[in-house]
Enzyme design. Structure first.
Site, PDB file in Angstrom:
ATOM      1  N   THR A 116       0.873  -1.121   0.176  1.00 37.48           N
ATOM      2  CA  THR A 116       0.163   0.207   0.161  1.00 37.48           C
ATOM      3  C   THR A 116       0.841   1.340  -0.258  1.00 37.48           C
ATOM      4  O   THR A 116       0.516   2.235  -1.031  1.00 37.48           O
ATOM      5  CB  THR A 116      -0.890  -0.165   1.270  1.00 37.48           C
ATOM      6  OG1 THR A 116      -1.573  -1.249   1.205  1.00 37.48           O
ATOM      7  CG2 THR A 116      -1.954   1.097   1.420  1.00 37.48           C
ATOM      8  N   ALA A 136      11.993  -4.404  -2.966  1.00 37.74           N
ATOM      9  CA  ALA A 136      12.232  -5.711  -2.210  1.00 37.74           C
ATOM     10  C   ALA A 136      10.813  -6.098  -1.979  1.00 37.74           C
ATOM     11  O   ALA A 136      10.217  -5.485  -1.186  1.00 37.74           O
ATOM     12  CB  ALA A 136      13.052  -5.905  -1.215  1.00 37.74           C
ATOM     13  N   GLY A 188       0.047   9.014   9.593  1.00 30.95           N
ATOM     14  CA  GLY A 188       0.208   9.101   8.160  1.00 30.95           C
ATOM     15  C   GLY A 188       0.805  10.331   7.668  1.00 30.95           C
ATOM     16  O   GLY A 188       1.906  10.564   7.684  1.00 30.95           O
ATOM     17  N   LYS A 196       2.429   4.245  18.642  1.00 29.83           N
ATOM     18  CA  LYS A 196       2.488   5.698  18.126  1.00 29.83           C
ATOM     19  C   LYS A 196       2.639   6.622  19.309  1.00 29.83           C
ATOM     20  O   LYS A 196       3.404   7.634  19.452  1.00 29.83           O
ATOM     21  CB  LYS A 196       1.401   6.131  17.316  1.00 29.83           C
ATOM     22  CG  LYS A 196       1.438   5.467  16.025  1.00 29.83           C
ATOM     23  CD  LYS A 196       0.145   5.605  15.216  1.00 29.83           C
ATOM     24  CE  LYS A 196       0.195   5.022  13.897  1.00 29.83           C
ATOM     25  NZ  LYS A 196      -1.099   4.969  13.269  1.00 29.83           N
TER      26      LYS A 196
HETATM   27  P1  NDP Z   1       1.329  -3.746   3.032  1.00 29.88           P
HETATM   28  O1  NDP Z   1       1.236  -5.226   3.440  1.00 29.88           O
HETATM   29  O2  NDP Z   1       0.619  -3.375   2.118  1.00 29.88           O
HETATM   30  O3  NDP Z   1       2.975  -4.043   2.406  1.00 29.88           O
HETATM   31  C1  NDP Z   1       3.957  -4.692   2.606  1.00 29.88           C
HETATM   32  C2  NDP Z   1       5.115  -4.835   1.701  1.00 29.88           C
HETATM   33  O4  NDP Z   1       6.390  -5.253   2.178  1.00 29.88           O
HETATM   34  C3  NDP Z   1       4.576  -5.704   0.693  1.00 29.88           C
HETATM   35  O5  NDP Z   1       5.312  -5.462  -0.642  1.00 29.88           O
HETATM   36  C4  NDP Z   1       5.117  -7.003   0.876  1.00 29.88           C
HETATM   37  O6  NDP Z   1       5.680  -7.924  -0.218  1.00 29.88           O
HETATM   38  C5  NDP Z   1       6.594  -6.653   1.493  1.00 29.88           C
HETATM   39  N1  NDP Z   1       7.408  -7.381   2.406  1.00 29.88           N
HETATM   40  C6  NDP Z   1       6.644  -7.869   3.797  1.00 29.88           C
HETATM   41  N2  NDP Z   1       7.442  -8.838   4.347  1.00 29.88           N
HETATM   42  C7  NDP Z   1       8.640  -8.932   3.500  1.00 29.88           C
HETATM   43  C8  NDP Z   1       9.870  -9.727   3.423  1.00 29.88           C
HETATM   44  N3  NDP Z   1      10.053 -10.407   4.567  1.00 29.88           N
HETATM   45  N4  NDP Z   1      10.626  -9.630   2.432  1.00 29.88           N
HETATM   46  C9  NDP Z   1      10.546  -8.730   1.344  1.00 29.88           C
HETATM   47  N5  NDP Z   1       9.218  -8.014   1.390  1.00 29.88           N
HETATM   48  C10 NDP Z   1       8.379  -8.091   2.325  1.00 29.88           C
HETATM   49  O7  NDP Z   1       1.934  -2.887   4.136  1.00 29.88           O
HETATM   50  P2  NDP Z   1       1.483  -1.266   4.035  1.00 29.88           P
HETATM   51  O8  NDP Z   1       2.310  -0.722   2.980  1.00 29.88           O
HETATM   52  O9  NDP Z   1       0.201  -0.828   4.412  1.00 29.88           O
HETATM   53  O10 NDP Z   1       2.525  -0.844   5.463  1.00 29.88           O
HETATM   54  C11 NDP Z   1       3.782  -0.800   5.292  1.00 29.88           C
HETATM   55  C12 NDP Z   1       4.647   0.028   6.491  1.00 29.88           C
HETATM   56  O11 NDP Z   1       3.875   1.324   6.644  1.00 29.88           O
HETATM   57  C13 NDP Z   1       4.030  -0.693   8.027  1.00 29.88           C
HETATM   58  O12 NDP Z   1       5.179  -0.676   8.826  1.00 29.88           O
HETATM   59  C14 NDP Z   1       2.867   0.042   8.218  1.00 29.88           C
HETATM   60  O13 NDP Z   1       2.556   0.150   9.794  1.00 29.88           O
HETATM   61  C15 NDP Z   1       3.211   1.587   7.943  1.00 29.88           C
HETATM   62  N6  NDP Z   1       2.247   2.531   7.708  1.00 29.88           N
HETATM   63  C16 NDP Z   1       1.105   2.019   6.848  1.00 29.88           C
HETATM   64  C17 NDP Z   1       0.169   3.186   6.780  1.00 29.88           C
HETATM   65  C18 NDP Z   1      -1.040   2.615   5.727  1.00 29.88           C
HETATM   66  O14 NDP Z   1      -1.973   3.466   5.548  1.00 29.88           O
HETATM   67  N7  NDP Z   1      -1.111   1.395   5.139  1.00 29.88           N
HETATM   68  C19 NDP Z   1       0.014   4.344   7.238  1.00 29.88           C
HETATM   69  C20 NDP Z   1       1.269   4.474   8.061  1.00 29.88           C
HETATM   70  C21 NDP Z   1       2.268   3.648   8.110  1.00 29.88           C
HETATM   71  P3  NDP Z   1       4.557  -8.731  -1.135  1.00 29.88           P
HETATM   72  O15 NDP Z   1       3.993  -7.646  -1.979  1.00 29.88           O
HETATM   73  O16 NDP Z   1       5.289  -9.423  -1.899  1.00 29.88           O
HETATM   74  O17 NDP Z   1       3.572  -9.443  -0.248  1.00 29.88           O
HETATM   75  N1  HSE Z   2      -3.213   1.105  10.365  1.00 23.60           N
HETATM   76  C1  HSE Z   2      -2.917   2.415  10.935  1.00 23.60           C
HETATM   77  C2  HSE Z   2      -4.013   3.414  10.997  1.00 23.60           C
HETATM   78  C3  HSE Z   2      -2.003   2.975   9.788  1.00 23.60           C
HETATM   79  O1  HSE Z   2      -5.086   2.779  10.832  1.00 23.60           O
HETATM   80  O2  HSE Z   2      -3.904   4.357  11.698  1.00 23.60           O
HETATM   81  C4  HSE Z   2      -1.294   4.150   9.960  1.00 23.60           C
HETATM   82  O3  HSE Z   2      -0.210   3.946  10.770  1.00 23.60           O
END
Ligand code: NDP
Ligand code: HSE
Length: 442
Positions: A16, A46, A135, A206
């Site tokens: 995401t 990656a 965020g 947080k």
């Molecule tokens: P997602 O689950 O959407 O994406 C995670 C990504 O990391 C995927 O592409 C996954 O690969 C990859 N991944 C996970 N484990 C591994 C591994 N062992 N080796 C290589 N690649 C790996 O997560 P988000 O993008 O939602 O969140 C990412 C981070 O951002 C988290 O720490 C979350 O807390 C933080 N965050 C998220 C927000 C949100 O609104 N979503 C807001 C603020 C912070 P694959 O695609 O192949 O599964």
């Molecule tokens: N899961 C988290 C939320 C993403 O809903 O706020 C942002 O850190």
């Protein structure tokens, strides 16, 4: 076109957030180069699964499952994989090779922050983490830099988009908890395991980060009091609405000064609380977040905006990437973590706030006096009592005539209120304790 030098950027995670970071790096490459004075060259992304569907279209050639190789050649490593391992290992590897790190990983920072910051300091590298809290909203940089010369007294806010989305839908659409959670997950707000959101682990992480920055103290995650929103039924939401409140999952970090000794400590806590409908936090809708900061000189500041979502979070990541890239080409010491104050964190039992207690009681003479005497016995001062305003739809069936009592208290010590509720629940005239919620912002 200018002949810029290159800064090599490795992206760990293409979900995401990561896919949207890659999109900005590719689509705005020229503009970013002009701003930074160097081209931000995305060397690869990656992921775990090369054939997984991505939220945006990106060149297949960028994807790899070999994170180590990407880290090896990078000047800046962006970690948006989430989770503790292997994120921790990769970040330590990146810092060890002298790269600056940008991360959105509050779980990792709240659990292993000191280890990562120490590793960065050893080699003169930086860890940037604006996206880890709230965020898109700039809150880390204001606390770390803009307010570094002031004295922060309190930070209170809504820092979890998923739970705000759920509570907002339950309040405004009378939606069920499960359906609202499913929508939040579909929209990309929820963590991979939504328990992190619903049970307030995410918000606790947080608030640990915010409290640490605000009070220049390491705040271990286990010292943060945490209560999630699973107990907030449609009935409790309706009861709050009836009484002129809205329920929000609040994260609170505050400086507490002992009136007798003058000794300072910190309270860091997260729980669902009642907020008056006219309070600015009550109008924070959907997955938005808002953080109030009260400080000695600046007074009250409010930060508001999107607390989750791919493009929104990517914006915060990109701000950090630009800072890191500028430092990479121009040099400079960067910012260290400031934990000199080392204040103790007080347990929840020692905090004082006001409460709404809703009881289902026998509808007979003398009940009110009996209930009031329990509050008195435990030193909790009652501010208001309303009877029969609401009929609970759930709870054990009663063989006798019952009514509801809504009791609002003045500020009371948490341990006294807890003892009061335990004693109330044992009274023969009390059928059930329908809800106990803290009131904030009244
Ligand atoms: P997602 O689950 O959407 O994406 C995670 C990504 O990391 C995927 O592409 C996954 O690969 C990859 N991944 C996970 N484990 C591994 C591994 N062992 N080796 C290589 N690649 C790996 O997560 P988000 O993008 O939602 O969140 C990412 C981070 O951002 C988290 O720490 C979350 O807390 C933080 N965050 C998220 C927000 C949100 O609104 N979503 C807001 C603020 C912070 P694959 O695609 O192949 O599964
Ligand atoms: N899961 C988290 C939320 C993403 O809903 O706020 C942002 O850190």
């Amino acid at each position: 076109m200018n002949d810029y030098r290159s800064v090599r950027v490795a992206l760990l995670g293409g979900g995401t957030v990561g896919a949207n970071v890659a999109k900005i790096l590719l689509e705005h490459a020229d503009e970013l180069a002009a701003r930074v004075g160097a081209r931000l060259e995305l060397t690869g992304i990656a992921v775990r699964n090369l054939s997984a569907k991505r939220p945006v279209d990106l060149p297949a050639s960028l994807f790899t499952t070999d994170a180590h190789e990407l880290i090896l050649g990078a000047d800046i490593v962006i970690e948006v994989m989430g989770g503790i391992e292997p994120a921790r290992e990769y970040i330590l590897e990146a810092l060890g090779s002298g790269a600056d790190v940008v991360t959105a990983n509050k779980a990792l920072l709240a659990n292993h922050g000191p280890e990562l910051f120490a590793a960065a300091e050893r080699v003169g590298a930086q860890v940037y983490y604006e996206a880890a809290v709230a965020g898109a909203i700039p809150i880390i940089r204001p606390l770390r830099e803009s307010l570094a010369g002031d004295r922060v007294e309190r930070v209170m806010g809504i820092v979890n988009g998923t739970t705000n989305y759920i509570l907002d839908r339950m309040d405004s659409e009378k939606d069920s908890f499960d359906s609202a959670l499913a929508m939040a997950t579909e929209l990309g707000y929820a963590e991979a395991d939504p328990t992190a959101d619903v049970d307030a682990f995410d918000a606790a992480q947080k608030v640990a980060i915010l409290a640490g920055l605000a009070f220049h103290t390491h705040v271990p995650l286990e010292t943060v009091y945490r209560e999630g929103i699973r107990g907030i039924s449609a009935e409790v939401v309706e009861l709050a609405r009836y009484a002129g409140f809205v329920i929000k999952l609040l994260a609170i970090a505050e400086r507490v000064t002992d009136a007798t000794t003058g000794r300072e400590s910190i309270s860091a806590r997260v729980y669902p609380a009642l907020i008056p409908r006219e309070h600015p936090l009550a109008s924070v809708r959907k997955a938005n977040n808002a953080v109030f900061v009260q400080s000695e000189a600046a007074g009250s500041l409010m930060f508001y905006g999107a607390g989750a979502g791919g493009p929104e979070t990517a914006s915060a990541i990109m701000g950090d990437v630009v800072s890191a890239a500028r430092r990479h080409i121009m040099g400079g010491p960067g910012l260290g973590e400031s934990q000199h104050a080392d204040l103790p964190v007080i347990p929840i039992n020692d905090i004082e706030t006001s409460y709404h207690v809703v009881l289902r009681v026998a509808d007979q003479p003398g009940v009110l006096a009996t209930v009031a005497s329990v509050f008195h016995e435990y030193n909790v001062s009652v501010e208001l009592v309303e009877q029969g305003v609401f009929t609970p739809q759930t709870g054990p069936a009663s063989k006798r005539a019952t009514t509801t009592l809504v009791i609002g208290t003045h500020e009371a010590r948490e341990s006294d209120l807890a003892a009061t509720v335990t004693a109330l629940s044992k009274l023969p005239v009390v059928d059930s304790v329908v809800s106990v919620l803290r009131v904030e912002g009244a």
